[in-house]
Design an enzyme around this catalytic site. Structure first.
Site, PDB file in Angstrom:
ATOM      1  N   HIS A  34       0.795  -1.226   0.000  1.00  0.00           N
ATOM      2  CA  HIS A  34       0.000   0.000   0.000  1.00  0.00           C
ATOM      3  C   HIS A  34       0.831   1.283   0.000  1.00  0.00           C
ATOM      4  CE1 HIS A  34      -3.610  -2.354   0.597  1.00  0.00           C
ATOM      5  NE2 HIS A  34      -3.121  -2.895   1.697  1.00  0.00           N
TER       6      HIS A  34
ATOM      7  N   GLN B 189      -0.104 -14.081   5.244  1.00  0.00           N
ATOM      8  CA  GLN B 189      -1.245 -13.335   5.748  1.00  0.00           C
ATOM      9  C   GLN B 189      -2.542 -14.097   5.553  1.00  0.00           C
ATOM     10  OE1 GLN B 189      -0.430  -9.041   4.257  1.00  0.00           O
ATOM     11  NE2 GLN B 189      -1.605  -8.881   6.154  1.00  0.00           N
TER      12      GLN B 189
ATOM     13  N   GLU C  54      -6.177 -13.345   5.566  1.00  0.00           N
ATOM     14  CA  GLU C  54      -7.049 -12.170   5.537  1.00  0.00           C
ATOM     15  C   GLU C  54      -8.237 -12.344   4.595  1.00  0.00           C
ATOM     16  OE1 GLU C  54      -4.727  -8.766   4.404  1.00  0.00           O
ATOM     17  OE2 GLU C  54      -3.637  -9.851   2.860  1.00  0.00           O
TER      18      GLU C  54
ATOM     19  N   ASP D 284      -8.991  -6.566   6.114  1.00  0.00           N
ATOM     20  CA  ASP D 284      -9.384  -7.321   4.923  1.00  0.00           C
ATOM     21  C   ASP D 284     -10.156  -8.583   5.289  1.00  0.00           C
ATOM     22  OD1 ASP D 284      -8.530  -5.780   2.690  1.00  0.00           O
ATOM     23  OD2 ASP D 284      -6.457  -6.306   3.127  1.00  0.00           O
TER      24      ASP D 284
END
Length: 258
Positions: A47, A150, A152, A178
């Site tokens: 990001h 991750q 998510e 998320d």
């Protein structure tokens, strides 16, 4: 805690405390975080907008401060994984890992023979430009690299146990926002569906002896999560820490200077 590698940290359940970098890739950032007491840093490419030239430079800042770095790459693509490793990432984090096949692909992409299929690049950033025997290089790189998958998505929760069972996966990392969106309860971290997903992910990590991490916005929540089984706790991020501390000071000054 005393200086340890990420691999060593992943093998015990002591609290490991770090910080999230999404904006300030400055030359002093490693020493600042180290002086503040961080055990690790999570450096974001998903990001932040950082590119690999920035990764290559900033990892040298973290190395100078002897601060282990986890690099979160933007996708599960081979070139993102392998390039981060070539730049010298000690830890690698992958977003939205949904199943065991994806986890195996990541291990293949980040590990050298015989543990994986990563393309060979020696005497570059990851081995500090030093010569040496190929077999020693492979062994050293494979033993050092630490993988954080991750969890998510709803799929990731369903397959958390299978992901945690993969050799080469060192930790599960909950992407809480998320995950809440994937479960259809955006931002509702008290919803039974979200709480059940956390319990299932925690149980998967515990069953297979893997570390468990996530971002924490407050000190109190970090303490509570540690009690639940999370041992890698990444406190907030550079943007928000600066913003909140500065806003508090500015507002205090403005109120006091009337």
């Amino acid at each position: 805690m005393a200086d340890h590698s990420l691999k060593e940290m992943s093998r015990d359940r002591q609290a490991k405390l770090g910080h999230f970098i999404v904006e300030f890739a400055t030359p002093g950032i490693g020493h600042i975080l180290k002086s503040a007491g961080c055990d690790f840093v999570l450096f974001d490419l998903e990001h932040s907008g950082f590119g690999f030239e920035t990764v290559k430079s900033t990892l040298r800042y973290f190395e100078a401060a002897q601060l282990p770095a986890i690099v979160r790459v933007p996708s599960l693509e081979y070139h993102h994984i392998a390039r981060a490793m070539d730049m010298g990432a000690e830890g690698l984090m992958l977003p939205m890992v949904g199943n065991a096949n994806q986890a195996r692909h990541i291990v293949d992409s980040m590990k050298y023979h015989p543990a994986g299929k990563r393309g060979v690049a020696l005497q570059v950033a990851h081995d500090r430009y030093r010569p040496g025997a190929v077999t020693d290089k492979f062994t050293g790189a494979n033993s050092r690299s630490t993988l954080f998958c991750q969890i998510e998505t709803e799929e990731g929760v369903e397959n958390a146990e299978a992901i945690a069972a993969i050799e080469g996966v060192d930790a599960l990392w909950v992407g809480h926002f998320d995950l809440s969106v994937s479960l259809g309860v955006p931002g509702d971290f008290e919803h039974p569906k979200f709480r059940d997903a956390i319990e299932r992910t925690t149980a998967a990590a515990k069953k297979h002896g893997k570390a468990l991490g996530r971002l924490v916005p407050t000190v109190q929540q970090g303490i509570e999560l540690y009690a639940q089984g999370f041992d890698f706790l990444c406190y907030s991020g550079d943007v928000w820490v600066l913003h909140n501390a500065l806003a508090e000071a500015i507002n205090g000054l403005r109120d006091g200077c009337k």
